[in-house]
Motif scaffolding. Structure first.
Motif, PDB file in Angstrom:
ATOM      1  N   LEU A  78     -42.364  50.077  36.852  1.00  0.00           N
ATOM      2  CA  LEU A  78     -43.229  49.800  35.707  1.00  0.00           C
ATOM      3  C   LEU A  78     -44.128  51.005  35.400  1.00  0.00           C
ATOM      4  N   ALA A  79     -44.664  51.632  36.456  1.00  0.00           N
ATOM      5  CA  ALA A  79     -45.622  52.724  36.268  1.00  0.00           C
ATOM      6  C   ALA A  79     -45.021  53.892  35.480  1.00  0.00           C
ATOM      7  N   VAL A  80     -43.745  54.228  35.739  1.00  0.00           N
ATOM      8  CA  VAL A  80     -43.166  55.385  35.055  1.00  0.00           C
ATOM      9  C   VAL A  80     -43.008  55.108  33.559  1.00  0.00           C
ATOM     10  N   ASN A  81     -42.806  53.844  33.207  1.00  0.00           N
ATOM     11  CA  ASN A  81     -42.742  53.493  31.789  1.00  0.00           C
ATOM     12  C   ASN A  81     -44.123  53.521  31.148  1.00  0.00           C
ATOM     13  N   LEU A  82     -45.117  53.018  31.864  1.00  0.00           N
ATOM     14  CA  LEU A  82     -46.478  53.037  31.328  1.00  0.00           C
ATOM     15  C   LEU A  82     -46.947  54.487  31.149  1.00  0.00           C
ATOM     16  N   SER A  83     -46.457  55.368  32.027  1.00  0.00           N
ATOM     17  CA  SER A  83     -46.813  56.781  31.901  1.00  0.00           C
ATOM     18  C   SER A  83     -46.333  57.361  30.563  1.00  0.00           C
ATOM     19  N   ASP A  84     -45.150  56.937  30.126  1.00  0.00           N
ATOM     20  CA  ASP A  84     -44.656  57.400  28.817  1.00  0.00           C
ATOM     21  C   ASP A  84     -45.562  56.919  27.686  1.00  0.00           C
ATOM     22  N   LEU A  85     -46.087  55.719  27.824  1.00  0.00           N
ATOM     23  CA  LEU A  85     -47.022  55.219  26.803  1.00  0.00           C
ATOM     24  C   LEU A  85     -48.337  55.996  26.873  1.00  0.00           C
ATOM     25  N   ALA A  86     -48.805  56.251  28.110  1.00  0.00           N
ATOM     26  CA  ALA A  86     -50.030  57.049  28.279  1.00  0.00           C
ATOM     27  C   ALA A  86     -49.881  58.394  27.577  1.00  0.00           C
ATOM     28  N   ALA A  87     -48.684  58.967  27.681  1.00  0.00           N
ATOM     29  CA  ALA A  87     -48.449  60.290  27.106  1.00  0.00           C
ATOM     30  C   ALA A  87     -48.450  60.279  25.583  1.00  0.00           C
ATOM     31  N   MET A  88     -48.391  59.105  24.971  1.00  0.00           N
ATOM     32  CA  MET A  88     -48.522  58.991  23.514  1.00  0.00           C
ATOM     33  C   MET A  88     -49.955  58.627  23.122  1.00  0.00           C
ATOM     34  N   GLY A  89     -50.829  58.432  24.097  1.00  0.00           N
ATOM     35  CA  GLY A  89     -52.157  57.905  23.794  1.00  0.00           C
ATOM     36  C   GLY A  89     -52.123  56.430  23.422  1.00  0.00           C
ATOM     37  N   ALA A  90     -51.088  55.725  23.861  1.00  0.00           N
ATOM     38  CA  ALA A  90     -50.931  54.308  23.502  1.00  0.00           C
ATOM     39  C   ALA A  90     -51.511  53.407  24.587  1.00  0.00           C
ATOM     40  N   GLU A  91     -51.875  52.215  24.162  1.00  0.00           N
ATOM     41  CA  GLU A  91     -52.398  51.213  25.088  1.00  0.00           C
ATOM     42  C   GLU A  91     -51.262  50.244  25.418  1.00  0.00           C
ATOM     43  N   PRO A  92     -50.854  50.138  26.675  1.00  0.00           N
ATOM     44  CA  PRO A  92     -49.717  49.281  27.020  1.00  0.00           C
ATOM     45  C   PRO A  92     -50.049  47.808  26.840  1.00  0.00           C
ATOM     46  N   THR A  93     -49.073  47.032  26.389  1.00  0.00           N
ATOM     47  CA  THR A  93     -49.310  45.602  26.193  1.00  0.00           C
ATOM     48  C   THR A  93     -48.308  44.713  26.927  1.00  0.00           C
ATOM     49  N   ALA A  94     -47.049  45.089  26.953  1.00  0.00           N
ATOM     50  CA  ALA A  94     -46.022  44.171  27.467  1.00  0.00           C
ATOM     51  C   ALA A  94     -44.798  44.951  27.913  1.00  0.00           C
ATOM     52  N   PHE A  95     -43.913  44.280  28.638  1.00  0.00           N
ATOM     53  CA  PHE A  95     -42.683  44.954  29.070  1.00  0.00           C
ATOM     54  C   PHE A  95     -41.558  43.952  29.275  1.00  0.00           C
ATOM     55  N   LEU A  96     -40.323  44.480  29.214  1.00  0.00           N
ATOM     56  CA  LEU A  96     -39.111  43.721  29.537  1.00  0.00           C
ATOM     57  C   LEU A  96     -38.469  44.370  30.750  1.00  0.00           C
ATOM     58  N   LEU A  97     -37.904  43.531  31.610  1.00  0.00           N
ATOM     59  CA  LEU A  97     -37.366  43.998  32.886  1.00  0.00           C
ATOM     60  C   LEU A  97     -35.888  43.663  32.995  1.00  0.00           C
ATOM     61  N   ALA A  98     -35.041  44.678  33.075  1.00  0.00           N
ATOM     62  CA  ALA A  98     -33.603  44.468  33.303  1.00  0.00           C
ATOM     63  C   ALA A  98     -33.303  44.929  34.723  1.00  0.00           C
ATOM     64  N   LEU A  99     -32.888  43.971  35.547  1.00  0.00           N
ATOM     65  CA  LEU A  99     -32.764  44.188  36.980  1.00  0.00           C
ATOM     66  C   LEU A  99     -31.307  44.015  37.378  1.00  0.00           C
ATOM     67  N   THR A 100     -30.722  45.059  37.971  1.00  0.00           N
ATOM     68  CA  THR A 100     -29.353  44.956  38.487  1.00  0.00           C
ATOM     69  C   THR A 100     -29.422  44.968  40.007  1.00  0.00           C
ATOM     70  N   LEU A 101     -28.912  43.907  40.617  1.00  0.00           N
ATOM     71  CA  LEU A 101     -29.053  43.708  42.053  1.00  0.00           C
ATOM     72  C   LEU A 101     -27.681  43.593  42.710  1.00  0.00           C
ATOM     73  N   PRO A 102     -27.508  44.206  43.871  1.00  0.00           N
ATOM     74  CA  PRO A 102     -26.208  44.086  44.561  1.00  0.00           C
ATOM     75  C   PRO A 102     -25.991  42.695  45.147  1.00  0.00           C
TER      76      PRO A 102
END
Lengths: 352, 352
Positions: A78-102
């Motif tokens: 999650l943090a690496v995605n929020l970092s991309d938002l930080a780099a736009m000066g954006a305020e994070p609000t929500a996320f979607l999670l796609a999880l591939t598990l063995p």
């Protein structure tokens, strides 16, 4: 296997899918910008209503070691995605999670969910959707944030004369990886801090927000300082970034016990740091310092933006302590190369 | 390995990350709904400004065969996400593409991008961002659409007395997979149509839009008709869905050469069809037919929504031609089971 830059790959194969409307900022920045009115196919009559969207995948064996603790992996995904938002000066609000598990492993999932939740609560974002599939372990998160259209800080808008700044202490994550893989001793004083930088990166959300109206261009350092610095000017052939060797925060890494050459390579070429690299007019030096103080993050003024002279023709230049100049190639993380972030062609001239 | 339902997994491990605001529709439907005002942390003063968001992953070996043509894979990866938007009655606008590749293969990438672009152009959506990583082949797409908040068609809002409808011809994709894997002859008359359903699914965007204000509840059939029918009532313990065996579109599959038992299993338990399953008040039968005509898709009225009687207590019931009733278990695709969509416990009583 061919070696290709990720951005070149996108440009070559997927440009034809880009949005036709100029009111959308699409491929090529840290996050896409989508004005709500544009999303609704209306006119953009409210410039403030803009969504920032980004997606990032972490793949087992490529982005993290097999023994990476699930709670750290949840945090980091999650943090690496929020970092991309930080780099736009954006305020994070929500996320979607796609999880591939063995496999279905409740203990692992509990740890992973705990880490995701800890990061989500820390930064005030909500999980709004996702997908669970079976296959080799990988996590793709899509994060949404908001930013007034005019306040979004893009990567391509540096100005001649700007200062070049970096937040925090780049290089720690690469040193943490070296410790984790046995290439550096686990007894060095900085080890726990380096490993924390690798496993629990802190997206610079508060700093990104505080730099609205101050930074002229910005991105986060995910691939390595020199490689991401190249991204700052890749669409600006008239600009060169000059990095002052004496201004780089090398000494703290050495003081923490990192061998000087490893510290240098990690600082310039190590990825996974998620610090912000940005430009700002020199008249805003006090404002940058104040923004950093409010955000609780250190910042270093490491160089400047100059016109690119034809003879030089290099987008990124290292200015040595004696004033001589060396071209800095874009070394760092490459998804189609087996990365060795601690091998760098350029060596420091001296260590202070 | 434990067997667990994907929805149970999300509910168990990730509910604590759900959004606090009731103005957001989060986990559990085909797509999340995020009013723009809510995204901007303001008041929801414009009920019409709502984003629909969904994410889906396709994993090599799990969701597609290793020899799946890259152009079909590109099409399908986007189409399955657009289908989730169709199932909300949303109009797709844009998408983000996270691509994990084992190696840099320009020929494969060209084919894949061609398929993505073909689907993007067909349905009028723009690529606005993405990520490229190295690892076992997998594609995660996040798609965005728009829908007035009140017009969004959720999966949990069926009403007693409603008709149950399904679009198109469920079962074709599973038969196509059986042909591709050698479990059905490649010489049957329906083969090319079944394989097209598997490899180039057509998301029912136009039908989804046309059913706004008509359908009371809707989802897309990605996991199999019976399994997805269970999802329609899983939060509605007072409802039972009755499916009339005589109304199921089995005859066309048999007429195309599918062995009757295979056709039956594919129709009820085969996934990957991306048809719409929806409920509507009987007074809207003409409106449903007209919506389907406008969208150029066939629809079948296959059953009804009734109160769940305590003795029966089954969420999904098959009504045989002679009036007897059988419980239909939620068979179909399970990400943590090696799926065999053509083995089904329930067999048809007769074939017409």
């Amino acid at each position: 296997m061919g070696k290709i830059d990720e951005f070149a790959l996108i440009a070559r194969f997927f440009r034809s899918c880009a949005p036709p409307e100029p009111s959308i900022l699409g491929i090529g920045d840290d996050a896409a910008l989508l004005p709500c009115a544009s999303a609704l196919r209306g006119n953009r009559d409210d410039a403030s209503a803009t969504l920032a969207l980004t997606t990032d995948t972490l793949v087992a064996g490529s982005h993290f070691l097999p023994d990476f603790a699930p709670q750290d992996l949840g945090w980091k995904a999650l943090a690496v995605n929020l970092s991309d938002l930080a780099a736009m000066g954006a305020e994070p609000t929500a996320f979607l999670l796609a999880l591939t598990l063995p496999r279905y492993d409740p203990e692992w999932l509990e740890g992973f969910a705990y880490g995701v939740q800890a990061c989500a609560q820390r930064y005030g974002v909500a999980l709004i959707g996702g997908d669970t599939t079976r296959g080799p372990l990988a996590i793709t998160i899509t994060a949404l944030g908001v930013v007034p259209w005019q306040a979004a800080i893009r990567r391509s808008t540096a100005q001649v004369g700007d200062d070049l700044w970096v937040s925090g202490q780049p290089g720690r994550a690469a040193l943490g990886l070296a410790v984790r893989t046995g290439r550096l001793s686990g007894d060095l004083p900085g080890c726990s801090e380096w490993i924390a930088a690798l496993e629990r990166p802190q997206p610079r959300i508060a700093l990104g927000l505080a730099l609205r109206g101050i930074a002229t261009a910005m991105l986060d350092i995910s691939d390595g300082l020199t490689q991401d610095a190249h991204h700052l000017v890749e669409t600006r052939p008239e600009l060169t970034l000059c990095v002052e060797e004496a201004a780089l925060p090398l000494a703290p890494l050495v003081a923490q016990g990192a061998p000087a050459e490893k510290a240098w390579a990690a600082l310039l070429g190590g990825g996974d740091d998620y610090e912000l690299l940005f430009t700002a007019n020199p008249r805003h030096r006090t404002a940058v310092a104040e923004a950093a103080r409010r955000a609780g993050v250190s910042v270093h003024r490491i160089g400047s933006v100059v016109p690119r002279s034809i003879p030089e023709a290099s987008p990124l230049v290292l200015v040595r302590r004696d004033g001589t100049r060396t071209t800095l190639p874009p070394q760092g993380w490459d998804p189609f190369r087996v990365a060795e972030p601690l091998d760098l062609d350029i060596q420091p001239e001296s260590f202070s």
